[in-house]
Design an enzyme around this catalytic site. Structure first.
Site, PDB file in Angstrom:
ATOM      1  N   GLU A 208       0.840  -1.261   0.023  1.00  0.00           N
ATOM      2  CA  GLU A 208      -0.011   0.067   0.218  1.00  0.00           C
ATOM      3  C   GLU A 208       0.714   1.097   0.033  1.00  0.00           C
ATOM      4  O   GLU A 208       1.902   1.359   0.656  1.00  0.00           O
ATOM      5  CB  GLU A 208      -0.906   0.051   1.205  1.00  0.00           C
TER       6      GLU A 208
ATOM      7  N   ASP B 171      -3.234  11.961  -2.213  1.00  0.00           N
ATOM      8  CA  ASP B 171      -3.376  13.374  -2.575  1.00  0.00           C
ATOM      9  C   ASP B 171      -3.942  13.846  -4.000  1.00  0.00           C
ATOM     10  O   ASP B 171      -3.323  13.391  -4.734  1.00  0.00           O
ATOM     11  CB  ASP B 171      -2.152  14.148  -2.065  1.00  0.00           C
TER      12      ASP B 171
ATOM     13  N   PHE C 221     -13.627   8.572   7.405  1.00  0.00           N
ATOM     14  CA  PHE C 221     -13.615   9.640   6.538  1.00  0.00           C
ATOM     15  C   PHE C 221     -14.534   9.440   5.485  1.00  0.00           C
ATOM     16  O   PHE C 221     -15.366  10.310   4.767  1.00  0.00           O
ATOM     17  CB  PHE C 221     -12.456   9.718   5.922  1.00  0.00           C
ATOM     18  N   GLU C 222     -14.542   8.227   4.894  1.00  0.00           N
ATOM     19  CA  GLU C 222     -15.226   7.593   3.640  1.00  0.00           C
ATOM     20  C   GLU C 222     -16.852   7.692   3.836  1.00  0.00           C
ATOM     21  O   GLU C 222     -17.603   8.140   3.331  1.00  0.00           O
ATOM     22  CB  GLU C 222     -14.908   6.443   3.064  1.00  0.00           C
TER      23      GLU C 222
HETATM   24  C1  LIG Z   1      -4.588  11.982   1.324  1.00  0.00           C
HETATM   25  S1  LIG Z   1      -3.377  10.854   2.310  1.00  0.00           S
HETATM   26  C2  LIG Z   1      -4.566   9.365   2.381  1.00  0.00           C
HETATM   27  C3  LIG Z   1      -4.121   8.376   3.541  1.00  0.00           C
HETATM   28  C4  LIG Z   1      -4.661   7.015   3.507  1.00  0.00           C
HETATM   29  N1  LIG Z   1      -4.372   6.323   2.403  1.00  0.00           N
HETATM   30  C5  LIG Z   1      -6.301   7.214   3.744  1.00  0.00           C
HETATM   31  O1  LIG Z   1      -7.001   6.826   3.049  1.00  0.00           O
HETATM   32  O2  LIG Z   1      -6.621   7.957   4.867  1.00  0.00           O
HETATM   33  C6  LIG Z   1      -2.209  10.412   1.474  1.00  0.00           C
HETATM   34  C7  LIG Z   1      -1.052  10.041   1.782  1.00  0.00           C
HETATM   35  O3  LIG Z   1      -0.084   9.237   1.048  1.00  0.00           O
HETATM   36  C8  LIG Z   1       1.329   9.672   1.341  1.00  0.00           C
HETATM   37  N2  LIG Z   1       2.167   9.886   0.151  1.00  0.00           N
HETATM   38  C9  LIG Z   1       1.902  10.365  -0.665  1.00  0.00           C
HETATM   39  N3  LIG Z   1       2.972  10.167  -1.879  1.00  0.00           N
HETATM   40  C10 LIG Z   1       3.593   9.593  -1.160  1.00  0.00           C
HETATM   41  C11 LIG Z   1       4.885   8.818  -1.643  1.00  0.00           C
HETATM   42  N4  LIG Z   1       5.455   8.999  -2.903  1.00  0.00           N
HETATM   43  N5  LIG Z   1       5.656   7.678  -0.927  1.00  0.00           N
HETATM   44  C12 LIG Z   1       4.872   7.459   0.255  1.00  0.00           C
HETATM   45  N6  LIG Z   1       3.842   8.290   0.845  1.00  0.00           N
HETATM   46  C13 LIG Z   1       3.346   9.024   0.009  1.00  0.00           C
HETATM   47  C14 LIG Z   1       1.025  11.127   2.346  1.00  0.00           C
HETATM   48  O4  LIG Z   1       2.129  11.328   3.097  1.00  0.00           O
HETATM   49  C15 LIG Z   1      -0.254  10.727   2.984  1.00  0.00           C
HETATM   50  O5  LIG Z   1      -0.042  10.432   4.211  1.00  0.00           O
END
Ligand SMILES: C[S@@+](CC[C@H](N)C(=O)[O-])C[C@H]1O[C@@H](n2cnc3c(N)ncnc32)[C@H](O)[C@@H]1O
Length: 237
Positions: free
Chosen positions: A67, A142, A217-218
């Site tokens: 993941e 994101d 959240f969803e």
């Molecule tokens: C909007 S959050 C969603 C978190 C989780 N998947 C959820 O559904 O609650 C996106 C997460 O992806 C991580 N992230 C984004 N790009 C990444 C990368 N290239 N490698 C590792 N983590 C990453 C960010 O640090 C952030 O915690």
């Protein structure tokens, strides 16, 4: 290509080192501190100067799910608990999330989960061997909503080829988002990506598979009438 997507942006090959995340952190909570102190050594993988060896890490060969960006890790822990026959690796750069998942997993004595502190793009490229992963999942990444930031979205043509290289033949890429523009973007990129086939049929989103936990959240979003889109593709070449 959907009208709403700027095909020039989708098609352009961006250099690898554009960050898909913003670095942020805050003081650890008590449980996060405990997570690192008591369980960090067990769960955090050492990725420098070595490649992933499933036998050495998990002591077995089981289907492997990776993941990307698990956030605080609640849903990944839930998935790992629900599927003891699989092994899971989560990759995240957010220190509080890394510490929180150590706590959640450690308190439950989870054995089929490990985590990596780092940029998933670098980790996929250097740590994982080719054709070693059964499923790559990317949940609520994101969305980078501004057009000038679309290049920071994780789903890009060249990233999908890196993931394809690491997936086994028949392996699955599963993404979910609550941002419609990103959902359409993902569908466009994946339909245009060599070696992938949409498991639901061309141009189709998937209903949420049972194994993807519904997050708080969803649920809140659903109650407010927000949509969620799942895309499921497998590697067919
Ligand atoms: C909007 S959050 C969603 C978190 C989780 N998947 C959820 O559904 O609650 C996106 C997460 O992806 C991580 N992230 C984004 N790009 C990444 C990368 N290239 N490698 C590792 N983590 C990453 C960010 O640090 C952030 O915690």
């Amino acid at each position: 290509m959907t009208d709403s997507i700027d095909s020039a942006i989708v098609k352009k090959e961006y250099p690898r080192r554009i960050m898909t995340f913003m670095r942020r952190s805050s003081a650890y909570t008590a449980s996060q501190q405990k997570g690192i102190d008591d369980y960090g050594t067990y769960y955090l993988l050492e990725t420098e100067a070595r490649q992933f060896d499933q036998q050495q890490v998990f002591g077995r060969h089981a289907p492997l799910t990776v993941e990307i960006g698990f956030g605080m890790g609640f849903s990944l822990v839930e998935m790992a608990l629900a599927a003891p026959e699989r092994d899971f690796i989560g990759i995240e750069i957010h220190p509080n999330g890394l510490a929180q998942i150590c706590y959640e997993a450690g308190e439950r004595q989870l054995k089929n989960l490990r985590i990596i502190d780092g940029d998933a793009l670098l980790m996929l490229e250097h740590y994982f061997t080719d054709a070693s992963i059964d499923t790559v999942q990317l949940y609520f990444a994101d969305p980078w909503p501004k057009k000038k930031h679309h290049k920071r979205r994780f789903v890009q043509l060249h990233h999908m080829q890196l993931i394809r290289q690491k997936l086994k033949l028949g392996g699955v890429f599963h993404a979910a988002t609550d941002w419609e523009h990103y959902a359409l973007w993902m569908l466009d990129i994946l339909e245009a990506s060599e070696g992938y086939t949409n498991m639901m049929g061309k141009g189709q989103f998937s209903p949420r598979p049972d194994y993807r936990p519904l997050t708080k959240f969803e649920m809140r979003g659903q109650n407010l009438g927000h949509g969620v889109w799942d895309v499921l593709f497998h590697k067919t070449a």
